[in-house]
Design an enzyme around this catalytic site. Structure first.
Site, PDB file in Angstrom:
ATOM      1  N   GLU A 142      -6.012   9.173   1.701  1.00 18.00           N
ATOM      2  CA  GLU A 142      -7.148   8.889   0.813  1.00 18.00           C
ATOM      3  C   GLU A 142      -8.164   7.964   1.498  1.00 18.00           C
ATOM      4  OE1 GLU A 142      -5.589   7.537  -2.949  1.00 18.00           O
ATOM      5  OE2 GLU A 142      -4.329   9.311  -3.156  1.00 18.00           O
ATOM      6  N   TYR A 174     -15.335  -2.996   9.363  1.00 25.64           N
ATOM      7  CA  TYR A 174     -13.978  -2.420   9.411  1.00 25.64           C
ATOM      8  C   TYR A 174     -13.376  -2.644  10.795  1.00 25.64           C
ATOM      9  CZ  TYR A 174     -10.032   0.789   9.221  1.00 25.64           C
ATOM     10  OH  TYR A 174      -8.753   1.315   9.284  1.00 25.64           O
ATOM     11  N   SER A 231      -5.279  -0.101  13.926  1.00 28.42           N
ATOM     12  CA  SER A 231      -6.051   1.149  14.027  1.00 28.42           C
ATOM     13  C   SER A 231      -6.614   1.262  15.439  1.00 28.42           C
ATOM     14  CB  SER A 231      -7.215   1.113  13.042  1.00 28.42           C
ATOM     15  OG  SER A 231      -8.098   2.212  13.252  1.00 28.42           O
ATOM     16  N   GLY A 237       0.827  -1.214   0.000  1.00 31.59           N
ATOM     17  CA  GLY A 237       0.000   0.000   0.000  1.00 31.59           C
ATOM     18  C   GLY A 237       0.853   1.252   0.000  1.00 31.59           C
ATOM     19  N   ALA A 238       1.904   1.242  -0.854  1.00 30.43           N
ATOM     20  CA  ALA A 238       2.863   2.361  -0.853  1.00 30.43           C
ATOM     21  C   ALA A 238       2.485   3.458  -1.843  1.00 30.43           C
ATOM     22  CB  ALA A 238       4.261   1.826  -1.176  1.00 30.43           C
ATOM     23  N   ASP A 254      -2.152  -7.012  -6.133  1.00 33.60           N
ATOM     24  CA  ASP A 254      -3.360  -6.944  -5.319  1.00 33.60           C
ATOM     25  C   ASP A 254      -3.175  -7.978  -4.212  1.00 33.60           C
ATOM     26  OD1 ASP A 254      -5.901  -7.245  -4.198  1.00 33.60           O
ATOM     27  OD2 ASP A 254      -6.904  -6.761  -6.089  1.00 33.60           O
ATOM     28  N   ARG A 271      -1.867   0.448  -7.980  1.00 36.03           N
ATOM     29  CA  ARG A 271      -1.642   1.553  -8.938  1.00 36.03           C
ATOM     30  C   ARG A 271      -0.152   1.690  -9.239  1.00 36.03           C
ATOM     31  NH1 ARG A 271      -5.192   5.887  -5.725  1.00 36.03           N
ATOM     32  NH2 ARG A 271      -4.291   4.658  -4.031  1.00 36.03           N
TER      33      ARG A 271
END
Ligand code: NDP
Ligand code: 8X3
Length: 258
Positions: free
Chosen positions: A193, A157, A144, A13-14, A64, A39
């Site tokens: 994001e 989540y 988190s 996830g960089a 992915d 991406r």
């Protein structure tokens, strides 16, 4: 003291937020990088900048983390072409939707569980054996505050981040007797994001999450991760909870009214 120079840091996830912040900070410390996300264009641009500015080696992989076969191939490529990473930052993750569970969207549920829990496991399953083989390494899981306390609409989540905290402890226990450290970093409100993704592209709704207070940034969390990784080899931070000064829990947040 700089203990990251010359190490190889793998960040999932960089392409954005906390992961991108980690790539930049570890690059400035002289670490070599392996960067993973879907991406690829963003990763390539980051690679060009960081190699030019810091003279380090950056490898990028479009991946992915939900795709177990692709993660297995990635693990084989790492083993064949690159030395095993010294640090794995299991950061790729997301929230998708914030509705009540009894109205929940199955695609949202799958996206969160498959990425935050199974994706983290997929990557760990194929990368950590490389660390075990050389009896050296550090796994940094991004949890988190959502893994410590449940808030309205957080349901699935929250469940994934409780799972990350449990898996962090499980990894730590399973790796006893090795020199592999295991840490979980648990941020509160961090403006990346994340909220745009959570609200399916609704920028206004996302912006409103951070209204009236100074949130954390991806760079703030990267600093904490750097601290944990840079600690002496015999020092392991198992869990680190970080919130903006204005936030004391998901429920207690001081906003300056306009
Ligand atoms: P961002 O949306 O800015 O970054 C998420 C990153 O994860 C992106 O690089 C994205 O890349 C990557 N990603 C998502 N799905 C996949 C996938 N299937 N395979 C590979 N990469 C994937 O959000 P954050 O930086 O805020 O989030 C990073 C982590 O921090 C997450 O685990 C999140 O749960 C956690 N976190 C965030 C907080 C916050 O308030 N922002 C607070 C607490 C924890 P791409 O789309 O290119 O694949
Ligand atoms: C992201 C922080 O409080 O929105 O994990 O769950 S929160």
């Amino acid at each position: 003291m700089n203990r990251v120079k010359g190490k190889r840091i793998l960040v999932t996830g960089a392409s954005s937020g906390i992961g991108e912040g980690c790539a930049k900070l570890f690059a400035s410390g002289g670490a070599d990088l392996v960067l993973v996300a879907r991406r690829e264009g963003r990763l390539r641009r980051l690679k060009e900048t960081l190699e030019r500015e810091h003279g380090i080696d950056v490898r990028v992989f479009q991946l992915d983390v939900r795709d177990r076969d692709a993660v297995e191939d990635f693990g084989r490529t790492l083993e064949r072409e690159i030395v095993a990473p010294d640090v794995l930052v299991n950061n790729a993750g997301l929230a998708s939707g914030m509705g009540k569970f009894f109205e929940g969207d199955f695609d949202d549920w799958d996206r969160m569980i498959d990425t935050n829990v199974k994706g983290l496991l997929n990557v760990s399953r194929y990368v950590v054996p490389l660390m075990v083989k050389q009896n050296r390494g550090h796994i940094v899981n991004i949890g988190s505050i959502a893994g410590h306390i449940v808030y309205p609409g957080g349901n699935v989540y929250n469940a994934t981040k409780y799972a990350v905290r449990a898996l962090n402890q499980a990894m730590s226990l399973d790796l006893v007797g090795t020199n592999i450290r295991v840490s979980c970093i648990d941020p509160g409100a961090t403006q990346t994001e994340f909220s745009v993704v959570r609200f399916h592209g609704d920028e206004e709704k996302a912006e409103d999450v951070y209204r009236g207070f100074k949130p954390l940034t991806g760079d703030d969390i990267a600093e904490a991760i750097y601290f944990v990784v840079n600690a002496p080899e015999h020092v392991n931070v198992l869990n680190l909870v970080i919130m903006p000064t204005a936030q004391r829990s998901p429920f207690v947040l001081h906003r300056e009214e306009d």
